[in-house]
Scaffold this motif. Sequence first.
Motif, short mmCIF file in Angstrom:
data_model
loop_
_atom_site.label_atom_id
_atom_site.label_comp_id
_atom_site.label_asym_id
_atom_site.label_seq_id
_atom_site.Cartn_x
_atom_site.Cartn_y
_atom_site.Cartn_z
N ALA A 131 0.89 -1.16 0.00
CA ALA A 131 0.00 0.00 0.00
C ALA A 131 0.93 1.21 0.00
N LEU A 132 1.71 1.32 -1.06
CA LEU A 132 2.82 2.26 -1.08
C LEU A 132 2.68 3.35 -2.13
N GLY A 159 -1.45 -6.76 -4.72
CA GLY A 159 -1.15 -7.88 -3.85
C GLY A 159 -1.69 -7.74 -2.44
N SER A 160 -2.42 -6.67 -2.17
CA SER A 160 -2.85 -6.42 -0.79
C SER A 160 -3.88 -7.43 -0.31
N VAL A 161 -4.82 -7.81 -1.18
CA VAL A 161 -5.85 -8.78 -0.78
C VAL A 161 -5.16 -10.13 -0.58
N LEU A 166 2.28 -5.89 4.58
CA LEU A 166 2.26 -4.85 3.57
C LEU A 166 3.45 -3.91 3.75
N THR A 167 4.02 -3.49 2.63
CA THR A 167 4.89 -2.30 2.64
C THR A 167 3.99 -1.10 2.40
N ILE A 168 4.17 -0.06 3.20
CA ILE A 168 3.28 1.10 3.08
C ILE A 168 4.10 2.39 3.01
N VAL A 209 -6.61 0.21 0.23
CA VAL A 209 -6.34 -0.15 1.63
C VAL A 209 -6.69 1.06 2.50
N HIS A 210 -7.53 0.82 3.51
CA HIS A 210 -7.99 1.89 4.40
C HIS A 210 -7.30 1.76 5.76
#
Length: 403
Positions: A131-132, A159-161, A166-168, A209-210
Amino acid sequence: MSFALHRQATPTSSSDQHDNLLAVATALAHRLASTAVERDRVGGHAQQEREWIRDSGLLTLSIPREFGGQGADWPVVFQVIRVLAKADSALAHVFAFHHLQLAGIQLYGNAQQQRSLLTATVEQRLFWGNALNPLDQRTTAKKTEDGYLLNGIKSFSSGSVGADWLTISAWDIATESALIAVIPSKQKGIAIQADWDAFGQKQTDSGNVHFDDVLLPTELILQPAGQSPTPQATLRSQVAQLIMANLYLGIGLGAFDSARQYTQEQSRAWFAAAVDKATEDPFIQHRYGELWLLLRPAVVLADQAALALEQAFRQGPLVTAETRGALAISVAEAKCLAHRAGIEVSSQMFELTGARSTSARYGYDRYWRNVRVHTLHDPIDYKLRDLGRFVLNGSFPEPTAYS
């Protein structure tokens, strides 16, 4: 017959390791191909197929051996991505972006973070997403006593789901700059929205992504806000860009192989050609030669760029701005040619295979839809501009998240 891979692009991996890894990747690609057409129709999250990827062991491909990984060099990683993309470019994208996050840990993280996160990835069989999106500054980070409090939303989160971690990136309100961190995806306050609805790359899990009052501890921050990235840290964008080049190439190669097989096995010779088989038609032969010459140099340049990335990556903090700049030129060359090859081959294949090949049962349209969507990631015109500046003025691209 399929397009040859280039073995010379494996400078540090042993020949046996290279062959074994490509055999595993080829077997996985065949398995993904068995459901690819139907999954492309329905879209959504490919949970079962992602477990096949996890079970293959290839999630540890780029992790150094000292942390329990397989320690493959970047040319091998990119060849595996290409093999998977020929069969299923959406899941190849998910797989590739997993390794992009692992590269980020190696490039940004300190020694303790690398050992902790990479070892855990091996031992817990973790799947990484992100989520970056650097252009989306809607996620803010407010300093607290123990770290930061995150609020907002991130788009295009590939790829988040289904990801474990995660990388953010988040916008630090106080310094008006971004920080980069990692975080477990199931942490309180994180909601991953599976709402990706593009007409291609349907199963890349690239939703929103929230973040709702999500606590980010200091020890999970890889690059603090306000810190200027080193030449080493800026290699991440080159890993990302070369991933895309190999995804485009995989799609182009997959389209080429599908078209060739169709022409050899099912195409009928056009009556005016005065030949018995479509493969004997001189115009068909000419057009396949043209497509071959789109793919061939793109593969060669992608492999050369992979070697350059490997050399720069292994220099660690000693990598110079000049080395990084030369690498950016090599990657831009490869990406531009891969972009063109993927678009042209996936479109022109229908002129060679004819009307019957457009039947939905073949699903050949997915090649064009997938590459068309993915090549919109960042404008090719700016890559061409960078190459023109280099040719005319000798200047390297300015390091950004896209160059």
